[in-house]
Design an enzyme around this catalytic site. Structure first.
Site, PDB file in Angstrom:
ATOM      1  N   SER A   1       0.831  -1.213   0.000  1.00 17.67           N
ATOM      2  CA  SER A   1       0.000   0.000   0.000  1.00 17.67           C
ATOM      3  C   SER A   1       0.863   1.258   0.000  1.00 17.67           C
ATOM      4  O   SER A   1       0.409   2.320  -0.413  1.00 17.67           O
ATOM      5  CB  SER A   1      -0.920   0.016   1.214  1.00 17.67           C
ATOM      6  OG  SER A   1      -1.669  -1.168   1.303  1.00 17.67           O
TER       7      SER A   1
ATOM      8  N   ARG B   1     -31.248  22.127  27.211  1.00 18.87           N
ATOM      9  CA  ARG B   1     -30.737  22.306  25.848  1.00 18.87           C
ATOM     10  C   ARG B   1     -30.783  23.784  25.447  1.00 18.87           C
ATOM     11  O   ARG B   1     -29.898  24.284  24.753  1.00 18.87           O
ATOM     12  CB  ARG B   1     -31.521  21.450  24.844  1.00 18.87           C
ATOM     13  CG  ARG B   1     -33.020  21.690  24.791  1.00 18.87           C
ATOM     14  CD  ARG B   1     -33.701  20.898  23.703  1.00 18.87           C
ATOM     15  NE  ARG B   1     -35.168  20.972  23.798  1.00 18.87           N
ATOM     16  CZ  ARG B   1     -35.982  21.122  22.760  1.00 18.87           C
ATOM     17  NH1 ARG B   1     -35.491  21.197  21.528  1.00 18.87           N
ATOM     18  NH2 ARG B   1     -37.287  21.177  22.929  1.00 18.87           N
TER      19      ARG B   1
ATOM     20  N   SER C   1     -33.409  22.468  17.434  1.00 15.38           N
ATOM     21  CA  SER C   1     -33.668  21.489  18.489  1.00 15.38           C
ATOM     22  C   SER C   1     -32.561  21.507  19.541  1.00 15.38           C
ATOM     23  O   SER C   1     -32.816  21.339  20.729  1.00 15.38           O
ATOM     24  CB  SER C   1     -33.765  20.076  17.915  1.00 15.38           C
ATOM     25  OG  SER C   1     -34.864  19.949  17.035  1.00 15.38           O
TER      26      SER C   1
ATOM     27  N   GLU D   1     -23.506  13.445  10.073  1.00 15.11           N
ATOM     28  CA  GLU D   1     -22.820  13.561  11.355  1.00 15.11           C
ATOM     29  C   GLU D   1     -21.365  13.099  11.292  1.00 15.11           C
ATOM     30  O   GLU D   1     -20.505  13.653  11.966  1.00 15.11           O
ATOM     31  CB  GLU D   1     -23.575  12.758  12.426  1.00 15.11           C
ATOM     32  CG  GLU D   1     -24.973  13.302  12.755  1.00 15.11           C
ATOM     33  CD  GLU D   1     -26.011  12.985  11.699  1.00 15.11           C
ATOM     34  OE1 GLU D   1     -25.777  12.027  10.914  1.00 15.11           O
ATOM     35  OE2 GLU D   1     -27.039  13.666  11.650  1.00 15.11           O
TER      36      GLU D   1
ATOM     37  N   ARG E   1     -34.724  17.520  26.503  1.00 16.75           N
ATOM     38  CA  ARG E   1     -35.693  18.222  25.669  1.00 16.75           C
ATOM     39  C   ARG E   1     -36.655  19.067  26.493  1.00 16.75           C
ATOM     40  O   ARG E   1     -36.921  20.212  26.155  1.00 16.75           O
ATOM     41  CB  ARG E   1     -36.476  17.206  24.836  1.00 16.75           C
ATOM     42  CG  ARG E   1     -37.635  17.815  24.060  1.00 16.75           C
ATOM     43  CD  ARG E   1     -38.379  16.767  23.222  1.00 16.75           C
ATOM     44  NE  ARG E   1     -39.493  17.369  22.507  1.00 16.75           N
ATOM     45  CZ  ARG E   1     -40.760  17.308  22.909  1.00 16.75           C
ATOM     46  NH1 ARG E   1     -41.089  16.670  24.010  1.00 16.75           N
ATOM     47  NH2 ARG E   1     -41.714  17.899  22.207  1.00 16.75           N
TER      48      ARG E   1
END
Lengths: 605, 605
Positions: free
Chosen positions: B32, B310, B337, B358, B465
Site C-alpha cells: 500500500s 438544551r 432542536s 454527522e 428536551r
C-alpha cells in the site's frame, strides 16, 4: 372516474388523516407528510402489488419510509388499504398505541424501524437483493427525504445498488427543498441530485411530485429499467394547505385545532366518495420463513491445539452453511481477517461483498433478514462502531442479526488503536435485546457461533486475532447466560472473571498464585450479556473477592456488568492510551496479563 | 539533474524506507506504500509548501494520510524532510516508538490519527475551511485509497467540500485497484470515480500515479482550480518491486528478509545521491493558537423558573462566542432542536452548517480544532451514534472537541426511540480521555457548557428536551469530577444518585419518602465521568444503600459507573423496550420517575 381522479382523492384522504392524527397527538411532522401525499397514494393504490391480508408475505412489493418522520401518512396508507382501522390512526404517538412517532414493526405492513435518517435505502437494498435471490419478481420502493440525501449511508447504498444492478429497487426522493432548520443543500435543483445519482449508475427520472399522471408515468418507466431507479419528485412541503405550503419554520409542528379546521376546509372538497376497484391488489403466497432454528454442530479439536477464535468462527460459519441454505454472510472487505472467507469460498452465491461500507452492510443485513434469510456479518470490532446508529435502529426494527467483531483488544498488537476493538462490548451491551458472547478458544467459538444461529435479537460474538490454546473438550456445551468454572476449590480466596484472551492469562495467573499458596477460582465469562448471575454470585459469596479482567476499556464491559450485580469487582481493563507494540507488551502495560492479574490479586489479599 | 529525476529518486527512497521498516517490524502494509511513492515524493519534495522546522504552524500546507495503513511511507517522507531521523523509522510499530502502525499525532507533522478508513477527507475539509477562515493561503492535501471510496463518510465530505467550494482542498486517490481481500468495486475504471466526483462539483484530474511529470502537471492544474480538486492517480499496488506489483493476497504483509533483499536490489539502482535544493520549503510564521482557555460566564436565572437544559446550552454558546472569537459551532440541521441556533444567528461567520451528515461533521470539527479553533458541535444524542467511529478516532487524534447531545432519554416523549438518546453516556464514557457532563437545570447547563470551553480532550454534555426547573443559584460552581449534594441529613438511610431529568424526580421522591418517615440523601451527579468518587463513597459509607436513577439504558451509564466504585447500587434505568408516549408515562413505565424511585427505595429498606 379516472385513475388519476381516484388517486388525487386518495392523496387528499391521506392528507386529512395525517393532519388529524398529528393535531390530536399535538406533535408530529404534518408538513413532511403533505409533500408526499401524491407519491404515497400512487404507490399504495396503483403502483405497488400488495396483498393487504397477507402484507408480511415476501411476494409482496415492499415499501420503506426512509423519511420516517412522515410516519402518519404511512399509517394513513395502511388504514386505507385496510390494515389498520381509521380510528386507530388517531391514536398516533399515544403510550398504548403501536402507531409510534416514527415507524416500528409493531404493525403489519411495517417491517423495520426508521426515523434516524439515511437508513431506508440500505434496508431496501437488502430486501431487493433478497427477492432477487429468491426469484421473487417483486419490487422494493424506498421513499427518502431530501435532507437525508446528505447522509453518507445513502450514498453507500446508491453505490452498491448500482453495482449490483438491482433493477427491482426504486427510490423516490420527496424533494421539498426544506430540511429541519432551513433549506436543504440543493433545494429544488433536481439536476444536482440527478447528476449525482446517475453517476452511480442508476436510472434517474424527474417529475412533479404532485402530478399523479407524471408519477404514474415515471413509475412505469422505472419498472422497465434494467438498473435501479431513482425518481426525483419535485414537491412542496406542506402541499395542500395554503398556509403551510413551503412555509419555513413549520417542520415538526402539528396544527392547532383551528388550523386543522382551516386545512380541512381546503382539503375536504378534493376528497370524493367513489366506487373504484384498486387494480394493484394481489394474492400473496409466500410467507416469511418462520420458526426457530435448531442447528447444532460438532467440533473435533485437540486440547492444547492453537487456533484463533476468529478462525474457528469462520469454520463454524461453513458448518452452519452446510446445514442452512437460508444463511447469508456479509463482508466489508476484511473477510480474510474475520475468516468469513471460508464461507465466501464455499458458498459464493450466499455471500455478499458489501465493500468498505459498514453502515450499508448493517442496513442490507436487516433487509435480507426481514425477507427470511439468516444473516451473519462481521468486521473488525472497532469498525462496527461505524454503524452504531444502524445497529441501534436494528434493535428497534426487532431484527435478528448475527454479528462478529474481530481483532478485539490491545492484544492485536502492532496495528495500533485505530484497529483495536476496545468499546465494542459496551456498544453491544447497550442494545436492549442484545446478546454478547466472547469465546476464549476455538471450541467455544464454534459452539457459540452455532448458538447465535439459533438466537433471536441481535447477537454479537467478539473474536480474537491471536491464536489461543484449546481448553475445552469437544463435548462441552455453551449457552447464553452461561459460564465455565475452570478452576475452583473449597479454599478459594478470590474469583477471577475473564473472557477471551484474558482467560488464558487468568489460567496462568492461577498457577502462579497456587505456587504462592493462594487458591483462586477462575471463571470463563463467555456470555457477557446475559451474565451467568447465579454462578458469579455464588462465587462472590464463597470467595468474597472478585477480580474481572478484560481486553476492553473499563467502561461498559465485563467489569461494569459484573459490578452491576453488586459483586464489587476489582476491574482490570484497558485504562491507558493504547498504542502499537507486541501483544504481550501491551497486555502487560495495561495490567491485564498474567503478572497484572497476579499482582492485583496479591494487592487485594 | 532535473526535478523529475530528483523526485523519482526520492520516491524510491521512500520505497526503501517503507520496505525496510515493515520487514523489521514484521508487519505493516508495504504494498500500500509502494503504490503511492511517486505521489508522496511529489507532494513532500515539490508540491507542498512546508517548513519542516515549524511543521505544526498553521501557515504550512497540510497533508492527511486517509489511507492510514500506509503510515510507513508517511514516516519515510517525514524522515526525508528531516522531521524524524532515518533510524527512527526503523522503530515502526515498536512498543516504545511514536511511529505506530497507523498514524497518530505523537510525531510532529502528523496532526490526526487515521487508520479507520474514510475519515481523512472530512478532517481535511475542516482544515481547509479553517485556513479559509483565517485567510491563510495554503492548501490541504488528502491521500485516499480506493477501497475507502466506498465509505459514505467520504461522500459526505465530497458533498460538503463541493458545496463550500473549498478550492484549497486537494484529494488524491491512490487507485491501485486492490482492496484488502480482492479487487475494489471499480478497480482501474478511473472514469467511474471521475464521473461520480465531478457530479459533486469537484474538478477531477486523472493521471498516471507513477509518472512524476503527470503528477506535477495535475497538481499545478489543481492549484488553479476554483473548486476543490480530486486527482485520480492510476497506480499499481506493490509498484517498484516486480514480484509484488499487482499481486493479490499481499495486502498487509511485510516482506521477509529474503524478499527485502530482492526488492532492494531492484530499487537501489534508482536511488541517486544528489545535490538538489528543494524548492517547496517555506518559512512558516503562525503557530497553532496555544494556551488553555479560561472563560467564565454568569447566569441570571430565578429559582423555579422553567427552562430546558438544551436551551440553556444554546444561550451559553452565545456568551462564550462573545468572549472567544476563536470559537466555531457546527450543526447537522437540528440547530433549532439543540439550540445552537442562537449562536448561528449571532455569529453566522463562525457557524458552519454541516447538514444531515454527522460523520463528516465530526471529522470537520477535528480539522478545525487542529488548526486552532475551539469547536462546539451538537446533534440529538442518539444521532451522535452515527459518528461513533469518528468520535473514537478523535480520541486517538488527541482532539479537543466539545460535543452536546440533546433529546436524552425516554423523556423526549412522543417521537419514540429512534430519536431517544439511551446509549450516549455509555458511548462517551468509553472514550479514554472523555469527560461526560449531564446538567439537570439551566444554571448548571450554562456553567458546564462554559466549563467545557476550558477542558481538554473530548467533553460531552447531555441535554434534555423538556423544560426543567432551575434549582441552583447563580453563584453555584460546577467542575468536572464534582457533584451536588441536594438533600442530606445525619439520619439518611439511602442515597439517591441522579442526573439530568431524574434529579427532579429524585427530589420529589425525597419529599414523599420524608413524609413516610424515610430520610434520603439526594446527589446530583452532573459529572458522570469523572464521578465525584469522594462524595459518593462517603455517602455509601454513611447511608449504606445507594440507588442510581438515569434516563438511559442500564449498560454503561451512571449506574454502572457508580457500581464500578464498589458501591453496589440498585440501578434504575431504562430496561424495557422504549416507545412513544407522554414523557411522564414513559418515565413511569421504566420505573425512573418519582414513584419508581420511592417504590424501589421502600423495597430496599
Amino acid at each position: 372516474m379516472s385513475v388519476v381522479e381516484y388517486l388525487e382523492s386518495k392523496a387528499n384522504t391521506l392528507r386529512l388523516h395525517s393532519l388529524r392524527a398529528t393535531t390530536k397527538a399535538k406533535s408530529g411532522h404534518p408538513t413532511s407528510c403533505l409533500s408526499c401525499a401524491e407519491i404515497m397514494a400512487t404507490l399504495f393504490f396503483k403502483e405497488m402489488s400488495i396483498d393487504p391480508r397477507n402484507i408480511d408475505y415476501i411476494d409482496n412489493d415492499e415499501f420503506i419510509l426512509s423519511k420516517g418522520h412522515a410516519a402518519p401518512i404511512l399509517y394513513a396508507a395502511l388504514a386505507e388499504i385496510g390494515i389498520v382501522s381509521r380510528e386507530k390512526i388517531l391514536t398516533l404517538r399515544e403510550f398504548s398505541s403501536e402507531l409510534e412517532g416514527h415507524p416500528v414493526p409493531r404493525v403489519e405492513g411495517i417491517r423495520v424501524a426508521t426515523g434516524s435518517l439515511g437508513h431506508g435505502l440500505s434496508i431496501g437494498l437488502g430486501m431487493a437483493y433478497a427477492k432477487r435471490l429468491r426469484n421473487i419478481e417483486r419490487r422494493v420502493y424506498v421513499l427518502l427525504g431530501d435532507g437525508e440525501m446528505a447522509e453518507g449511508s445513502v450514498w453507500e447504498s446508491i453505490n452498491l445498488g448500482g453495482k449490483l444492478r438491482l433493477s427491482n429497487l426504486t427510490a423516490i426522493l420527496d424533494m421539498n427543498s426544506l430540511g429541519q432548520t432551513g433549506p436543504t443543500m440543493f433545494q429544488w435543483d433536481s439536476n444536482a441530485y440527478a447528476s449525482r445519482v446517475r453517476a452511480f449508475d442508476w436510472n434517474v427520472f424527474i417529475c412533479d411530485g404532485h402530478d399523479i399522471s407524471e408519477l404514474i408515468k415515471v413509475f412505469s418507466e422505472a419498472k422497465r429499467s434494467d438498473k435501479p431507479s431513482f425518481i426525483i419528485a419535485k414537491t412542496v412541503k406542506g402541499k395542500g394547505v395554503s398556509f403551510l405550503e413551503n412555509a419555513e419554520g413549520r417542520h415538526g409542528m402539528a396544527l392547532s385545532e383551528d388550523e386543522l379546521g382551516k386545512a380541512e376546509r381546503e382539503i375536504l372538497p378534493k376528497v370524493k366518495e367513489m366506487d373504484f376497484q384498486p387494480a394493484n391488489l394481489i394474492k400473496a403466497m409466500r410467507r416469511v420463513r418462520d420458526g426457530r432454528n435448531r442447528f447444532s454442530t460438532k467440533t473435533s479439536y485437540k486440547l492444547g491445539e492453537m487456533l484463533a477464535t476468529r478462525e474457528a468462527y469462520g469454520r463454524a460459519l461453513v458448518k452452519l452453511g452446510e446445514l442452512n441454505e437460508n444463511m447469508i454472510v456479509l463482508d466489508g472487505d476484511v473477510k480474510n481477517s474475520t475468516f468469513t472467507t471460508f464461507f465466501f469460498e464455499k458458498f459464493p452465491r450466499r455471500s455478499l461483498q458489501c465493500y468498505i461500507a459498514e453502515q450499508n452492510m448493517i442496513g442490507t443485513a436487516i433487509g435480507l433478514q426481514k425477507q427470511g434469510f439468516d444473516v451473519f456479518l462481521s468486521s473488525f470490532a472497532c469498525f462496527l462502531t461505524r454503524a452504531f446508529d444502524q445497529i441501534r435502529m436494528a434493535s428497534y426494527s426487532r431484527a435478528n442479526l448475527k454479528i462478529a467483531g474481530s481483532h478485539a483488544g490491545v492484544s492485536i498488537g502492532a496495528d495500533g488503536p485505530s484497529q483495536m476493538g476496545l468499546e465494542d462490548l459496551a456498544m453491544f451491551r447497550s442494545l436492549i435485546n442484545g446478546i454478547v458472547l466472547y469465546p476464549c478458544d476455538a471450541v467455544s467459538s464454534e459452539k457459540l457461533t452455532c448458538l447465535m444461529a439459533n438466537l433471536e435479537g441481535i447477537s454479537y460474538i467478539r473474536t480474537t486475532r491471536s491464536r489461543t490454546p484449546i481448553i475445552y473438550g469437544n463435548d462441552e456445551g455453551f449457552h447464553a447466560g452461561g459460564s465455565k468454572v475452570l478452576r475452583q476449590s473449597k479454599s478459594d480466596e478470590v474469583t477471577i472473571l475473564a473472557a477471551g484472551v484474558t482467560v488464558h492469562e487468568a489460567l496462568k495467573a492461577y498457577d502462579e498464585l497456587k505456587e504462592g499458596g493462594v487458591d483462586a477460582r477462575v471463571i470463563d465469562c463467555y456470555s457477557i450479556k446475559p451474565l451467568d448471575e447465579r454462578t458469579l454470585k455464588k462465587a462472590f459469596e464463597e470467595t468474597k473477592r472478585v477480580v474481572t479482567v478484560e481486553d476492553h476499556y473499563a467502561e461498559g464491559g465485563l467489569g461494569e456488568a459484573v459490578a452491576s450485580l453488586g459483586l464489587k469487582p476489582y476491574i482490570l481493563a484497558v485504562r491507558r492510551m493504547p498504542h502499537s507494540g507486541e501483544p504481550e507488551e501491551l497486555l502487560a502495560e495495561q495490567g491485564i496479563d498474567t503478572d497484572g492479574i497476579v499482582n492485583n490479586v496479591k494487592k487485594i489479599l
